[in-house]
Scaffold this motif. Sequence first.
Motif, PDB file in Angstrom:
ATOM      1  N   LYS A  29      43.933  44.544  36.220  1.00 57.70           N
ATOM      2  CA  LYS A  29      42.516  44.948  36.189  1.00 57.70           C
ATOM      3  C   LYS A  29      41.958  45.215  37.579  1.00 57.70           C
ATOM      4  O   LYS A  29      41.076  46.043  37.749  1.00 57.70           O
ATOM      5  CB  LYS A  29      41.671  43.892  35.484  1.00 57.70           C
ATOM      6  CG  LYS A  29      41.827  42.499  36.042  1.00 57.70           C
ATOM      7  CD  LYS A  29      41.928  41.474  34.935  1.00 57.70           C
ATOM      8  CE  LYS A  29      42.434  40.170  35.515  1.00 57.70           C
ATOM      9  NZ  LYS A  29      42.845  39.206  34.516  1.00 57.70           N
TER      10      LYS A  29
ATOM     11  N   VAL B 201      43.044  48.771  38.494  1.00 64.94           N
ATOM     12  CA  VAL B 201      42.336  49.793  37.705  1.00 64.94           C
ATOM     13  C   VAL B 201      40.879  49.871  38.153  1.00 64.94           C
ATOM     14  O   VAL B 201      40.333  50.966  38.336  1.00 64.94           O
ATOM     15  CB  VAL B 201      42.423  49.495  36.191  1.00 64.94           C
ATOM     16  CG1 VAL B 201      41.686  50.571  35.390  1.00 64.94           C
ATOM     17  CG2 VAL B 201      43.873  49.401  35.737  1.00 64.94           C
ATOM     18  N   ALA B 202      40.243  48.696  38.340  1.00 63.13           N
ATOM     19  CA  ALA B 202      38.830  48.704  38.730  1.00 63.13           C
ATOM     20  C   ALA B 202      38.633  49.349  40.099  1.00 63.13           C
ATOM     21  O   ALA B 202      37.652  50.050  40.327  1.00 63.13           O
ATOM     22  CB  ALA B 202      38.273  47.277  38.722  1.00 63.13           C
TER      23      ALA B 202
ATOM     24  N   GLY C 208      41.166  53.199  39.779  1.00 64.17           N
ATOM     25  CA  GLY C 208      41.375  53.886  38.500  1.00 64.17           C
ATOM     26  C   GLY C 208      41.226  55.393  38.591  1.00 64.17           C
ATOM     27  O   GLY C 208      42.101  56.144  38.126  1.00 64.17           O
TER      28      GLY C 208
ATOM     29  N   ILE D 113      35.723  48.627  34.404  1.00 66.34           N
ATOM     30  CA  ILE D 113      36.698  49.489  33.713  1.00 66.34           C
ATOM     31  C   ILE D 113      36.065  50.054  32.442  1.00 66.34           C
ATOM     32  O   ILE D 113      36.139  51.259  32.179  1.00 66.34           O
ATOM     33  CB  ILE D 113      37.986  48.692  33.397  1.00 66.34           C
ATOM     34  CG1 ILE D 113      38.682  48.285  34.702  1.00 66.34           C
ATOM     35  CG2 ILE D 113      38.925  49.509  32.512  1.00 66.34           C
ATOM     36  CD1 ILE D 113      39.853  47.317  34.523  1.00 66.34           C
TER      37      ILE D 113
END
Lengths: 346, 346
Positions: free
Chosen positions: B99, B102-103, B106, B202
Amino acid sequence: MRKIAILGFGTVGTGAVESFYYHKDLIEKRAGETDIKYILDIRDFPESPYKDKVIHDFSLIENDPEIAVAAELMGGTNPALDFTKRLLKKGISVVTSNKELVARHGAELISLAKANGCSYLFEASTGGAIPIIRTLGDSLSANVIYKIQGILNGTTNFILTKMLEEQMTFSDALKLAQDLGYAEKDPTDDISGADSARKICILASLAFGKHIKPEWVRTVGIDRVTKEDMAYAESIGAKIKLVAVASKEPDSEKIFITVEPHLVCNNHQLSVVSDVFNAVMVDASSAGRLMFYGRGAGKLPTASAVLTDVCAALTADGSLNNDVWEDCEEDIIIKTDGQEGLPILE
Amino acid sequence: MRKIAILGFGTVGTGAVESFYYHKDLIEKRAGETDIKYILDIRDFPESPYKDKVIHDFSLIENDPEIAVAAELMGGTNPALDFTKRLLKKGISVVTSNKELVARHGAELISLAKANGCSYLFEASTGGAIPIIRTLGDSLSANVIYKIQGILNGTTNFILTKMLEEQMTFSDALKLAQDLGYAEKDPTDDISGADSARKICILASLAFGKHIKPEWVRTVGIDRVTKEDMAYAESIGAKIKLVAVASKEPDSEKIFITVEPHLVCNNHQLSVVSDVFNAVMVDASSAGRLMFYGRGAGKLPTASAVLTDVCAALTADGSLNNDVWEDCEEDIIIKTDGQEGLPILE
């Protein structure tokens, strides 16, 4: 341009068309330039802003190479089944809200789509706006599904909610549901559990990969639920809900499937699902317990599911039907005798 | 044969490998014949049944034309970012539970995947086994998302549940969470809300199509919640929950985003989300209100999400990243001053 045909301009069809134009930018960003070319209905709609798209001749759609997707929103078996087969054979994807057709002919139509390189998608057939079809089909790929429990019919859930919260009788609550447009004039399919039976068949067929037929489902309606039953449920910390259940023991081929009023204890997740809302609870090998909740019916929630499928079909290069449903016989179903009292969900 | 590489053989990596072999038949029915070829880790695992697959040299994966998908389950930014970019540039799809990556990165990684005809998938980064990423990305195509409210961190939800139900102090509940393996030895990322902030970023980026950064999120942790606060909440018919919220007014570009303890009234759907469970509530233009509930963390629930993405990547002919996240600046965020007392969800 890959264009869309709408089959049936009733409540669901109107919702799909209106929602399409409201969200056209969003849909085209996802699926490329597109438009609704035809709206097929036996009626004329001289007052509708979409009246110029209305046609009465199905063969125009079938023979138009611009049509990539048709949304079958007519309901019933005839002529929906014939139209769907003819479209799929031409390689035109069909998306549908028609739970009766999917429950009865799903296996055949999915295989037909696959054989013709197009898709037969039915997110709108079960759970309204809840994306449960795609979830069972795609988002739990590496799971064995053990059990599905669902409140799948908004009308009966609304009636039971009113009987509980406002101490209405069954017939008063039914009348209110009809006045509000939640129940049909002939509410038999809802009240008897037949609608829920079709929907749990669709979910069970997806989850277990076998085509389970509605007539095999032990189905008990809500018409014999009384105010006294409601009061009893409340006294033991429970609610009465019409729950559809399908389960399969690990390492067994046998399937248990039922629709009947249950005592749902107040600490159970399904107990908080009120009014016209639906919910589906799934128990799976890796994911564990999941629950999905949302509006189970209505013009716009159903349109949401229809248009999601339209976008998916427009962007697909081939068939999106990942899993076929194997044919099977009724002896796959575990038969149970009716028991005294209501089954309990704890 | 299209093969898989696992990057990182910790808890999540072990779960993914074990679950892959447990469900291999199911996965191959969906995605065709496949196998895990490499497990990359800096450690050796002489006792593991998979010890022969363990390698230490990333370039073996990067340069092996049989590898179609890599599951990046290492966490952290380094070397995960470098590895992910190198794989995507080679056209190898990457699925991840990371995460943080991605955060923070992303937008860049999604665009890179798209440019190279492969996919960057992150179902496992948010909501554990709940298929919320695919739902926001694919299943609500024809909806404007107005608001997302979520309980996105299982550790803090467990602690708050124990404080409420067993009148534990914060520190006793934290210790129990650590003893049960729900909280890390250094629980800062959970307790401070940082983990929830990454996850709501996200979800917000997916829902609103702009890359929202974690450092822009007003983030308040649970470490100052007292037993007295809990008792007060109970006295007014509410519970205290760490809730992440992201919303966008229709026709506005401005986004409101926050992670902080909320008073959640007992008739609110999120109030029944206890222990380590997560839930995400979505308000959308057509679908209306939806809720998704399930295990937010753990070896097998996370594996479920990882392997769903692996199947999707194996069956895709091109990029599955339907929407890119536009770059944006912090001035898109609506700034609010801290208020007296906790915000309320009714």
